[in-house]
Design an enzyme around this catalytic site. Structure first.
Site, PDB file in Angstrom:
ATOM      1  N   ARG A  43       0.816  -1.205   0.000  1.00 52.40           N
ATOM      2  CA  ARG A  43       0.000   0.000   0.000  1.00 52.40           C
ATOM      3  C   ARG A  43       0.853   1.260   0.000  1.00 52.40           C
ATOM      4  NH1 ARG A  43      -4.459  -0.545   3.828  1.00 52.40           N
ATOM      5  NH2 ARG A  43      -5.337  -1.313   1.889  1.00 52.40           N
ATOM      6  N   TYR A  44       1.939   1.209   0.746  1.00 51.84           N
ATOM      7  CA  TYR A  44       2.801   2.386   0.883  1.00 51.84           C
ATOM      8  C   TYR A  44       4.022   2.213  -0.025  1.00 51.84           C
ATOM      9  CZ  TYR A  44      -0.084   2.953   5.069  1.00 51.84           C
ATOM     10  OH  TYR A  44      -1.138   3.086   5.932  1.00 51.84           O
ATOM     11  N   ARG A  76       7.331   0.033   1.657  1.00 51.43           N
ATOM     12  CA  ARG A  76       7.231  -1.101   2.576  1.00 51.43           C
ATOM     13  C   ARG A  76       6.024  -1.961   2.244  1.00 51.43           C
ATOM     14  NH1 ARG A  76       5.633   3.661   4.222  1.00 51.43           N
ATOM     15  NH2 ARG A  76       4.131   4.025   5.905  1.00 51.43           N
ATOM     16  N   CYS A 105      -3.284 -17.895  14.749  1.00 50.40           N
ATOM     17  CA  CYS A 105      -2.778 -17.195  15.936  1.00 50.40           C
ATOM     18  C   CYS A 105      -2.850 -18.181  17.089  1.00 50.40           C
ATOM     19  CB  CYS A 105      -3.657 -16.003  16.277  1.00 50.40           C
ATOM     20  SG  CYS A 105      -3.710 -14.798  14.951  1.00 50.40           S
ATOM     21  N   CYS A 157      -8.524 -12.874  18.872  1.00 54.65           N
ATOM     22  CA  CYS A 157      -9.164 -11.665  19.393  1.00 54.65           C
ATOM     23  C   CYS A 157     -10.477 -11.504  18.653  1.00 54.65           C
ATOM     24  CB  CYS A 157      -8.309 -10.437  19.119  1.00 54.65           C
ATOM     25  SG  CYS A 157      -6.584 -10.689  19.519  1.00 54.65           S
ATOM     26  N   CYS A 161     -10.715  -9.012  15.690  1.00 53.40           N
ATOM     27  CA  CYS A 161      -9.632  -9.047  14.696  1.00 53.40           C
ATOM     28  C   CYS A 161     -10.031  -8.400  13.370  1.00 53.40           C
ATOM     29  CB  CYS A 161      -9.233 -10.496  14.434  1.00 53.40           C
ATOM     30  SG  CYS A 161      -7.898 -10.621  13.237  1.00 53.40           S
ATOM     31  N   ARG A 184      -8.575  -8.838  10.572  1.00 53.08           N
ATOM     32  CA  ARG A 184      -8.424  -9.806   9.462  1.00 53.08           C
ATOM     33  C   ARG A 184      -9.243 -11.058   9.700  1.00 53.08           C
ATOM     34  NH1 ARG A 184      -2.650  -8.580   9.434  1.00 53.08           N
ATOM     35  NH2 ARG A 184      -2.591  -6.638   8.272  1.00 53.08           N
ATOM     36  N   ASP A 234     -11.254  -1.145  13.523  1.00 50.11           N
ATOM     37  CA  ASP A 234     -11.687  -1.217  12.121  1.00 50.11           C
ATOM     38  C   ASP A 234     -13.128  -1.712  12.013  1.00 50.11           C
ATOM     39  OD1 ASP A 234      -9.242  -0.327  11.108  1.00 50.11           O
ATOM     40  OD2 ASP A 234      -8.398  -2.349  11.136  1.00 50.11           O
ATOM     41  N   ASP A 275      -7.391   3.468  10.298  1.00 49.01           N
ATOM     42  CA  ASP A 275      -7.077   2.860   9.009  1.00 49.01           C
ATOM     43  C   ASP A 275      -8.331   3.082   8.154  1.00 49.01           C
ATOM     44  OD1 ASP A 275      -5.609   1.472   7.096  1.00 49.01           O
ATOM     45  OD2 ASP A 275      -4.804   0.108   8.604  1.00 49.01           O
ATOM     46  N   LYS A 287      -3.360   4.300   6.959  1.00 47.72           N
ATOM     47  CA  LYS A 287      -3.469   4.859   8.306  1.00 47.72           C
ATOM     48  C   LYS A 287      -3.488   6.377   8.256  1.00 47.72           C
ATOM     49  CE  LYS A 287      -0.905   0.998  10.297  1.00 47.72           C
ATOM     50  NZ  LYS A 287      -0.508   0.322   9.031  1.00 47.72           N
TER      51      LYS A 287
HETATM   52  C1  LIG Z   1       0.281  -0.638   8.893  1.00 40.45           C
HETATM   53  C2  LIG Z   1       0.764  -1.076   7.604  1.00 40.45           C
HETATM   54  C3  LIG Z   1       2.120  -0.943   7.254  1.00 40.45           C
HETATM   55  C4  LIG Z   1       3.132  -0.332   8.177  1.00 40.45           C
HETATM   56  O1  LIG Z   1       2.870   1.014   8.412  1.00 40.45           O
HETATM   57  P1  LIG Z   1       3.835   1.904   9.330  1.00 40.45           P
HETATM   58  O2  LIG Z   1       3.103   3.185   9.492  1.00 40.45           O
HETATM   59  O3  LIG Z   1       5.127   2.043   8.577  1.00 40.45           O
HETATM   60  O4  LIG Z   1       4.031   1.152  10.604  1.00 40.45           O
HETATM   61  C5  LIG Z   1       2.502  -1.352   6.005  1.00 40.45           C
HETATM   62  N1  LIG Z   1       1.618  -1.872   5.136  1.00 40.45           N
HETATM   63  C6  LIG Z   1       0.322  -2.008   5.426  1.00 40.45           C
HETATM   64  C7  LIG Z   1      -0.604  -2.564   4.418  1.00 40.45           C
HETATM   65  C8  LIG Z   1      -0.158  -1.632   6.681  1.00 40.45           C
HETATM   66  O5  LIG Z   1      -1.456  -1.774   6.983  1.00 40.45           O
HETATM   67  S1  SF4 Z   2      -5.787  -9.241  16.174  1.00 39.88           S
HETATM   68 FE1  SF4 Z   2      -6.197 -10.963  14.771  1.00 39.88          FE
HETATM   69  S2  SF4 Z   2      -4.206 -11.427  13.870  1.00 39.88           S
HETATM   70 FE2  SF4 Z   2      -3.815 -10.226  15.726  1.00 39.88          FE
HETATM   71  S3  SF4 Z   2      -3.514 -11.756  17.338  1.00 39.88           S
HETATM   72 FE3  SF4 Z   2      -5.647 -11.140  17.391  1.00 39.88          FE
HETATM   73  S4  SF4 Z   2      -6.682 -12.677  16.130  1.00 39.88           S
HETATM   74 FE4  SF4 Z   2      -4.507 -12.799  15.639  1.00 39.88          FE
END
Ligand SMILES: *Cc1c(COP(=O)(O)O)cnc(C)c1O
Ligand code: SF4
Length: 394
Positions: free
Chosen positions: A113-114, A117, A126, A130, A133, A135, A294, A331, A338
């Site tokens: 996305r960025y 990175r 996991c 949680c 979560c 995801r 989220d 996000d 973010k």
């Molecule tokens: C959070 C995130 C990152 C890392 O973001 P930082 O602000 O550098 O910590 C990188 N890629 C994705 C898709 C993210 O959601």
């Molecule tokens: S937030 Fe989701 S990915 Fe992170 S530890 Fe909890 S269940 Fe696992």
């Protein structure tokens, strides 16, 4: 300190098993029958656990379950891991993929996305789950981790993109994998010349501190520079076991950061968050992000208003150590990434005068530097009019 559960239902478990992370994973509590032996469940919880269809599975390590207050349904640790019926109330605004990760995924398991990175999903499992979560669309569904072929494709993508200098290994929880698997991932990424730093996102020090073994730490440190971000929600998650796990990681030279999701009636007040952040600094974890929850499906009961987060930052900045203050971020739904939010300390800017307020609400003025052209003009005039003492510029 021995918890009640350790001395009742798990009283016959020898210390060597209890302290063994593989025993903890093998003996996770995953069913209503097992859980109701340990915890006096409410009707809402029972209802949440019974309705199994298409939900994030339940799994709780005996260690983490032993940390909860089994008599108090409002226990902040309990509410994070025991499903409630509200999880099955869907809201039309909720999204399967709240941060729009799928559309930014050039190859399976990579989210790009960025500019510089990427996020690598190393596993969808996991050690405990949680309920909020982000995801949950993928997490806990399959238990196998990224395979050889997928890892090769992810590494090919990263190799082919010289701008990527930072890989965030996430999931699921990468530290739920065995040492060999984690090492395979780290080694493959380290082989890419332009990858400068590696990061791991984990909740293991909270759910399963026993997983942080001398062997794991010795392996991780071969792949420096490596950073670890730990997901913490509540000051009660910090105890001698968590502290020991963090100390071992920090002693290996791994900078530790924290990530916290704001959760309604769990940690959504300045007192709890401040306590958590101050306790984190004591175990050498530097608070990094405070997240707005989220819009994942079935999480309405966890979400807080945006103003809650901004007010918490207001109560932290200036009032406590700057290192304790995380960045509050949302996000953006749909994939905007973010977005940082903060109280406004900037009131106005008129004719080079910035009006600002401090953490106590007092107002101050900061004069901006004068335009260089104007400055030169003033100095020229000064020379023409013969040498007078330096002018007071206004
Ligand atoms: C959070 C995130 C990152 C890392 O973001 P930082 O602000 O550098 O910590 C990188 N890629 C994705 C898709 C993210 O959601
Ligand atoms: S937030 Fe989701 S990915 Fe992170 S530890 Fe909890 S269940 Fe696992």
């Amino acid at each position: 300190m021995q918890s009640r559960l350790r001395t009742t239902i798990w009283k016959d478990v020898p210390e060597t098993d209890w302290d063994n992370w593989k025993w903890q994973v093998k003996n996770r509590v995953t069913t209503l029958a097992e859980l109701s032996r340990a915890v006096r469940l409410t009707a809402e919880e029972e209802g949440g656990i019974r309705r199994e269809e298409d939900r994030l599975p339940m799994a709780i390590t005996p260690y983490f379950l032993s940390q909860i207050d089994s008599d108090n349904p409002e226990c902040p640790l309990r509410k994070q891991v025991i499903p409630r019926i509200e999880e099955h109330f869907f809201c039309s605004r909720e999204l399967e993929d709240p941060c729009g990760e799928e559309k930014d995924s050039p190859v399976p398991g990579v989210v790009h996305r960025y500019p510089d990175r990427v996020l690598l999903i190393a596993t969808e499992a996991c050690v405990s789950y949680c309920r909020y979560c982000t995801r949950k669309r993928i997490v806990g569904r399959k238990t196998q981790s990224i395979d050889r072929e997928q890892l090769a494709r992810a590494c090919d993508y990263i190799s082919g993109n010289k701008k990527i200098r930072d890989v965030l290994i996430s999931g699921g929880d990468p530290l739920s994998l065995c040492d060999e698997k984690i090492e395979t991932v780290l080694k493959s990424l380290r082989a890419i010349r332009h990858v400068e730093i590696l990061r791991i996102g984990t909740r293991v020090p909270v759910f399963l501190p026993q997983r942080v073994t001398p062997e794991l730490v010795a392996m991780l440190k071969k792949y420096h520079p490596i950073y670890v971000s730990i997901h913490f929600s509540h000051p009660r998650e910090i105890n001698p076991e968590t502290s020991r796990a963090c100390e071992m990681l920090a002693d290996a030279g791994i900078p530790l950061g924290s990530q916290t999701v704001l959760l309604r009636n769990i940690n959504d007040n300045p007192v709890t968050i401040k306590k958590l952040l101050q306790e984190l600094l004591k175990i050498r974890v530097r608070p990094y992000y405070l997240y707005q929850c989220d819009l994942a499906v079935g999480t309405e009961h966890f979400r807080t208003p945006i103003s809650t987060g901004i007010n918490i930052i207001e109560k932290l900045r200036g009032h406590t150590t700057g290192y304790a203050v995380p960045t509050f971020v949302v996000d953006a739904p749909g994939g905007g990434g973010k977005i940082p939010l903060s109280p406004s300390y900037f009131i106005s800017l008129v004719e080079g005068r910035a009006v600002l307020r401090n953490y106590e609400g007092k107002i101050f003025e900061y004069p901006e530097p004068m335009d260089v052209q104007r400055l030169r003009l003033k100095l020229c005039k000064e020379e023409i009019h013969e040498k007078t003492p330096p002018l007071l510029l206004t």
